[in-house]
Write a protein that holds these residues in place. Structure first.
Motif, mmCIF file in Angstrom:
data_model
loop_
_atom_site.group_PDB
_atom_site.id
_atom_site.type_symbol
_atom_site.label_atom_id
_atom_site.label_comp_id
_atom_site.label_asym_id
_atom_site.label_seq_id
_atom_site.Cartn_x
_atom_site.Cartn_y
_atom_site.Cartn_z
ATOM 1 N N LEU A 145 0.817 -1.216 0.000
ATOM 2 C CA LEU A 145 0.000 0.000 0.000
ATOM 3 C C LEU A 145 0.853 1.269 0.000
ATOM 4 C CD1 LEU A 145 -2.817 -1.133 2.453
ATOM 5 C CD2 LEU A 145 -3.091 -0.588 0.038
ATOM 6 N N LYS A 146 2.005 1.205 0.652
ATOM 7 C CA LYS A 146 2.913 2.365 0.668
ATOM 8 C C LYS A 146 3.354 2.723 -0.748
ATOM 9 C CE LYS A 146 4.834 1.555 5.279
ATOM 10 N NZ LYS A 146 6.035 1.140 6.035
ATOM 11 N N LYS A 147 3.586 1.693 -1.553
ATOM 12 C CA LYS A 147 3.994 1.940 -2.940
ATOM 13 C C LYS A 147 2.877 2.648 -3.704
ATOM 14 C CE LYS A 147 6.988 -2.150 -3.225
ATOM 15 N NZ LYS A 147 7.155 -3.482 -3.858
ATOM 16 N N ILE A 148 1.637 2.221 -3.450
ATOM 17 C CA ILE A 148 0.496 2.834 -4.138
ATOM 18 C C ILE A 148 0.310 4.282 -3.687
ATOM 19 C CG2 ILE A 148 -1.980 2.694 -4.584
ATOM 20 C CD1 ILE A 148 -1.776 -0.328 -4.130
ATOM 21 N N PHE A 149 0.463 4.526 -2.384
ATOM 22 C CA PHE A 149 0.363 5.898 -1.862
ATOM 23 C C PHE A 149 1.401 6.798 -2.524
ATOM 24 C CE2 PHE A 149 -2.079 4.309 1.868
ATOM 25 C CZ PHE A 149 -3.069 5.274 1.874
ATOM 26 N N ALA A 150 2.609 6.267 -2.673
ATOM 27 C CA ALA A 150 3.702 7.049 -3.280
ATOM 28 C C ALA A 150 3.390 7.389 -4.732
ATOM 29 C CB ALA A 150 5.010 6.271 -3.192
ATOM 30 N N GLU A 151 2.737 6.452 -5.436
ATOM 31 C CA GLU A 151 2.405 6.670 -6.845
ATOM 32 C C GLU A 151 1.261 7.662 -7.031
ATOM 33 O OE1 GLU A 151 1.470 2.769 -8.149
ATOM 34 O OE2 GLU A 151 3.563 2.082 -8.177
ATOM 35 N N LYS A 152 0.403 7.774 -6.014
ATOM 36 C CA LYS A 152 -0.784 8.606 -6.126
ATOM 37 C C LYS A 152 -0.684 9.868 -5.279
ATOM 38 C CE LYS A 152 -3.937 4.866 -7.313
ATOM 39 N NZ LYS A 152 -4.339 5.339 -8.632
ATOM 40 N N LYS A 153 0.457 10.508 -5.309
ATOM 41 C CA LYS A 153 0.620 11.793 -4.612
ATOM 42 C C LYS A 153 -0.385 12.780 -5.190
ATOM 43 C CE LYS A 153 4.087 11.544 -1.632
ATOM 44 N NZ LYS A 153 4.000 11.986 -0.232
ATOM 45 N N GLU A 154 -1.075 13.471 -4.308
ATOM 46 C CA GLU A 154 -2.133 14.374 -4.757
ATOM 47 C C GLU A 154 -1.589 15.656 -5.355
ATOM 48 O OE1 GLU A 154 -6.379 15.949 -3.045
ATOM 49 O OE2 GLU A 154 -4.680 15.856 -1.682
ATOM 50 N N LYS A 155 -2.229 16.090 -6.441
ATOM 51 C CA LYS A 155 -1.885 17.382 -7.021
ATOM 52 C C LYS A 155 -2.415 18.488 -6.123
ATOM 53 C CE LYS A 155 -2.011 15.805 -11.819
ATOM 54 N NZ LYS A 155 -2.686 15.960 -13.135
ATOM 55 N N GLU A 156 -1.793 19.655 -6.218
ATOM 56 C CA GLU A 156 -2.238 20.778 -5.403
ATOM 57 C C GLU A 156 -3.644 21.221 -5.805
ATOM 58 O OE1 GLU A 156 1.499 23.327 -3.892
ATOM 59 O OE2 GLU A 156 1.024 23.569 -6.009
ATOM 60 N N LYS A 157 -4.418 21.653 -4.788
ATOM 61 C CA LYS A 157 -5.758 22.176 -5.016
ATOM 62 C C LYS A 157 -5.682 23.698 -5.131
ATOM 63 C CE LYS A 157 -8.277 18.390 -4.675
ATOM 64 N NZ LYS A 157 -7.200 17.457 -4.735
ATOM 65 N N ILE A 197 -7.628 36.181 -8.171
ATOM 66 C CA ILE A 197 -6.712 35.883 -7.062
ATOM 67 C C ILE A 197 -6.789 34.387 -6.813
ATOM 68 C CG2 ILE A 197 -6.043 36.509 -4.711
ATOM 69 C CD1 ILE A 197 -6.355 38.952 -6.439
ATOM 70 N N SER A 198 -5.672 33.681 -6.867
ATOM 71 C CA SER A 198 -5.703 32.231 -6.646
ATOM 72 C C SER A 198 -4.587 31.791 -5.706
ATOM 73 C CB SER A 198 -5.592 31.479 -7.974
ATOM 74 O OG SER A 198 -4.398 31.816 -8.651
ATOM 75 N N VAL A 199 -4.902 30.729 -4.954
ATOM 76 C CA VAL A 199 -3.961 30.160 -3.974
ATOM 77 C C VAL A 199 -3.944 28.652 -4.165
ATOM 78 C CG1 VAL A 199 -3.465 29.806 -1.528
ATOM 79 C CG2 VAL A 199 -4.391 31.992 -2.305
ATOM 80 N N LYS A 200 -2.763 28.042 -4.146
ATOM 81 C CA LYS A 200 -2.640 26.591 -4.282
ATOM 82 C C LYS A 200 -2.096 25.967 -2.998
ATOM 83 C CE LYS A 200 -2.098 26.027 -9.293
ATOM 84 N NZ LYS A 200 -1.238 25.485 -10.359
ATOM 85 N N GLU A 201 -2.718 24.870 -2.597
ATOM 86 C CA GLU A 201 -2.273 24.080 -1.451
ATOM 87 C C GLU A 201 -2.627 22.618 -1.706
ATOM 88 O OE1 GLU A 201 -0.621 24.678 1.300
ATOM 89 O OE2 GLU A 201 -0.434 26.860 1.119
ATOM 90 N N LYS A 202 -2.040 21.722 -0.972
ATOM 91 C CA LYS A 202 -2.379 20.305 -1.124
ATOM 92 C C LYS A 202 -3.798 20.039 -0.645
ATOM 93 C CE LYS A 202 2.318 18.490 -0.805
ATOM 94 N NZ LYS A 202 3.259 17.664 -0.029
ATOM 95 N N ASN A 203 -4.254 20.824 0.332
ATOM 96 C CA ASN A 203 -5.586 20.662 0.898
ATOM 97 C C ASN A 203 -6.457 21.836 0.468
ATOM 98 O OD1 ASN A 203 -7.675 21.209 3.084
ATOM 99 N ND2 ASN A 203 -6.958 19.184 3.691
ATOM 100 N N TYR A 204 -7.626 21.536 -0.123
ATOM 101 C CA TYR A 204 -8.490 22.609 -0.624
ATOM 102 C C TYR A 204 -8.956 23.522 0.514
ATOM 103 C CZ TYR A 204 -12.393 25.122 -2.582
ATOM 104 O OH TYR A 204 -13.241 26.131 -2.957
ATOM 105 N N LYS A 205 -9.269 22.948 1.660
ATOM 106 C CA LYS A 205 -9.771 23.751 2.783
ATOM 107 C C LYS A 205 -8.729 24.776 3.217
ATOM 108 C CE LYS A 205 -12.159 23.143 7.185
ATOM 109 N NZ LYS A 205 -12.655 22.164 8.184
ATOM 110 N N ILE A 206 -7.459 24.360 3.268
ATOM 111 C CA ILE A 206 -6.382 25.280 3.655
ATOM 112 C C ILE A 206 -6.223 26.364 2.601
ATOM 113 C CG2 ILE A 206 -3.887 25.479 4.043
ATOM 114 C CD1 ILE A 206 -3.991 22.655 5.243
#
Length: 232
Positions: A145-157, A197-206
């Motif tokens: 599962l760690k390998k899959i997590f590494a492959e599916k790094k989330e794009k910035e929101k 005006i736009s802001v990028k973060e890994k988490n949309y809420k942040i």
């Protein structure tokens, strides 16, 4: 399962429409209903422009009467809708990550995770620290599962808004440039006094919280320089 409360915002599925009532499937929370006046403000000429069977919509719980939830679509704010949809998307991503390894045990593992985390929070944390999954599966499964997590790094929101800044002063252009001296945000001129005006973060809420603070900062600076400010 957490108890459903008034003002909760949840993802629902339209089951059917009868007379002036929309019947909804609330997933783990059971069933609910919504009257037409809570679908959209004003007169509705064609209800199917807003809701149709099997469509997923984000609704707010108005009240729970005798154990039966009554909901509203029109009272949901854009920010609330986006957060619910983002959470739902992350829950599906987590399930899809687990399925190749856990197979039919995936629902069981998700329930175990939910005892300690929300699924969306777990996904965010596991992306940064994949060892978290070891609490819920065997070491061999965790390694896969760690390998899959590494492959599916989330794009910035990205969270964005359009604002209008206008000034009739001689120093107006200079003042507007001063107002828009903001760090940690991308600003583009769109013409006709409009700016994105736009802001990028890994988490949309942040990202959204950061954007709101930036908008408030711009609003305050604009007021001090007598610049007309408006959020589109």
């Amino acid at each position: 399962m957490e108890k459903l409360n008034e003002n909760d915002v949840i993802l629902c599925t339209v089951e059917r429409i009868e007379r002036t009532t929309v019947f909804l499937d609330l997933g783990e929370y059971g069933k609910g209903t919504m009257i037409f006046s809570e679908v959209s403000p004003g007169r509705i000429r064609n209800i199917r422009e807003y809701v149709v069977p099997n469509k997923q919509i984000v609704c707010k719980v108005l009240r729970i009467k005798d154990g039966h939830p009554e909901l509203s679509l029109r009272r949901v704010k854009a920010k609330e809708r986006d957060e619910v949809l983002d959470t739902h998307k992350k829950e599906k991503i987590l399930a899809n990550i687990l399925k190749p390894v856990m197979k039919e045990r995936t629902p069981e593992i998700l329930e175990k995770i939910k005892e300690e985390y929300s699924l969306a929070e777990f996904l965010d944390e596991a992306r940064e620290n994949s060892t978290l999954i070891e609490k819920f599966v065997t070491k061999t499964q965790a390694t896969e599962l760690k390998k899959i997590f590494a492959e599916k790094k989330e794009k910035e929101k990205e969270a964005s808004k359009i604002i209008i800044l206008k000034s009739i002063k001689e120093s107006g252009l200079k003042d507007i440039k001063e107002v828009l001296k903001i760090e940690d945000a991308k600003i583009n001129y769109l013409g006709s006094s409009k700016f994105s005006i736009s802001v990028k973060e890994k988490n949309y809420k942040i990202a959204n919280l950061k954007l709101e603070k930036i908008i408030e900062e711009i609003k305050s600076k604009a007021k001090s320089l007598e610049i007309k400010f408006e959020v589109k």
